[in-house]
Design a protein around this motif. Structure first.
Motif: not given
Length: 90
Positions: A20-26, A29-33, A49-54, A69-75
Protein backbone atom coordinates in the motif's frame (compact mmCIF):
# COMPACT_ATOMS: atom_id res chain seq x y z
CA UNK A 1 18.86 18.20 7.22
CA UNK A 2 16.89 17.04 4.22
CA UNK A 3 13.25 18.16 3.96
CA UNK A 4 12.22 15.22 1.79
CA UNK A 5 11.84 11.48 2.20
CA UNK A 6 13.59 9.23 -0.31
CA UNK A 7 11.36 6.50 -1.68
CA UNK A 8 13.25 3.72 -3.48
CA UNK A 9 11.84 3.06 -6.96
CA UNK A 10 12.13 -0.69 -6.36
CA UNK A 11 9.10 -0.42 -4.03
CA UNK A 12 6.97 -0.05 -7.18
CA UNK A 13 8.38 -3.14 -8.89
CA UNK A 14 8.17 -6.92 -8.58
CA UNK A 15 6.86 -8.30 -5.29
CA UNK A 16 6.76 -4.79 -3.82
CA UNK A 17 3.93 -3.73 -6.19
CA UNK A 18 1.43 -5.14 -3.67
CA UNK A 19 2.50 -2.67 -0.95
CA UNK A 20 0.00 0.00 0.00
CA UNK A 21 1.12 3.59 -0.42
CA UNK A 22 1.05 4.05 3.36
CA UNK A 23 3.42 1.08 3.74
CA UNK A 24 5.77 2.67 1.19
CA UNK A 25 5.55 6.00 3.00
CA UNK A 26 6.23 4.39 6.39
CA UNK A 27 9.23 2.54 4.95
CA UNK A 28 10.62 5.83 3.60
CA UNK A 29 10.10 7.49 7.00
CA UNK A 30 11.80 4.63 8.83
CA UNK A 31 14.62 4.55 6.29
CA UNK A 32 15.15 8.27 6.92
CA UNK A 33 15.68 7.53 10.64
CA UNK A 34 17.88 4.51 9.92
CA UNK A 35 21.49 4.99 11.00
CA UNK A 36 22.47 1.33 10.83
CA UNK A 37 21.18 0.63 14.33
CA UNK A 38 17.79 -0.87 15.19
CA UNK A 39 15.02 1.69 15.62
CA UNK A 40 12.90 1.63 18.78
CA UNK A 41 9.57 3.17 17.86
CA UNK A 42 6.12 2.63 19.32
CA UNK A 43 3.08 1.83 17.22
CA UNK A 44 1.43 5.01 18.49
CA UNK A 45 4.43 7.02 17.27
CA UNK A 46 4.13 5.33 13.87
CA UNK A 47 0.44 6.23 13.85
CA UNK A 48 1.39 9.84 14.46
CA UNK A 49 3.95 9.74 11.63
CA UNK A 50 1.21 8.50 9.29
CA UNK A 51 -1.17 11.31 10.23
CA UNK A 52 -2.98 9.91 13.25
CA UNK A 53 -3.77 6.42 12.00
CA UNK A 54 -5.32 3.88 14.39
CA UNK A 55 -3.33 1.14 16.11
CA UNK A 56 -4.98 -1.68 14.08
CA UNK A 57 -4.14 0.16 10.85
CA UNK A 58 -0.53 0.69 11.95
CA UNK A 59 -0.23 -3.04 12.75
CA UNK A 60 -1.58 -3.86 9.27
CA UNK A 61 1.02 -1.57 7.64
CA UNK A 62 3.88 -3.03 9.71
CA UNK A 63 2.74 -6.55 8.75
CA UNK A 64 2.88 -5.56 5.06
CA UNK A 65 6.52 -4.52 5.48
CA UNK A 66 7.37 -7.64 7.51
CA UNK A 67 5.77 -9.93 4.90
CA UNK A 68 8.16 -8.58 2.24
CA UNK A 69 11.20 -8.63 4.56
CA UNK A 70 11.54 -4.85 4.53
CA UNK A 71 11.23 -4.70 8.32
CA UNK A 72 11.87 -7.17 11.10
CA UNK A 73 10.07 -6.53 14.37
CA UNK A 74 11.87 -7.71 17.49
CA UNK A 75 9.58 -8.07 20.49
CA UNK A 76 11.11 -6.60 23.62
CA UNK A 77 8.62 -7.87 26.21
CA UNK A 78 5.71 -6.51 28.22
CA UNK A 79 5.64 -2.77 28.52
CA UNK A 80 8.64 -2.22 26.26
CA UNK A 81 8.62 -0.72 22.79
CA UNK A 82 9.34 -3.25 20.03
CA UNK A 83 12.47 -2.68 17.98
CA UNK A 84 12.25 -2.43 14.20
CA UNK A 85 15.14 -3.59 12.07
CA UNK A 86 15.08 -1.92 8.67
CA UNK A 87 16.23 -3.76 5.54
CA UNK A 88 17.81 -1.43 3.01
CA UNK A 89 16.72 -2.29 -0.54
CA UNK A 90 18.77 -1.29 -3.54
Amino acid sequence: MDNHYRLPKILFEGDYKQLSNDARLLYAMLLDRHTGDPISISRSEIGTLLGGKSKPYVIKIIKELIALDLVLEKREGMGNVNTLLIAVVA
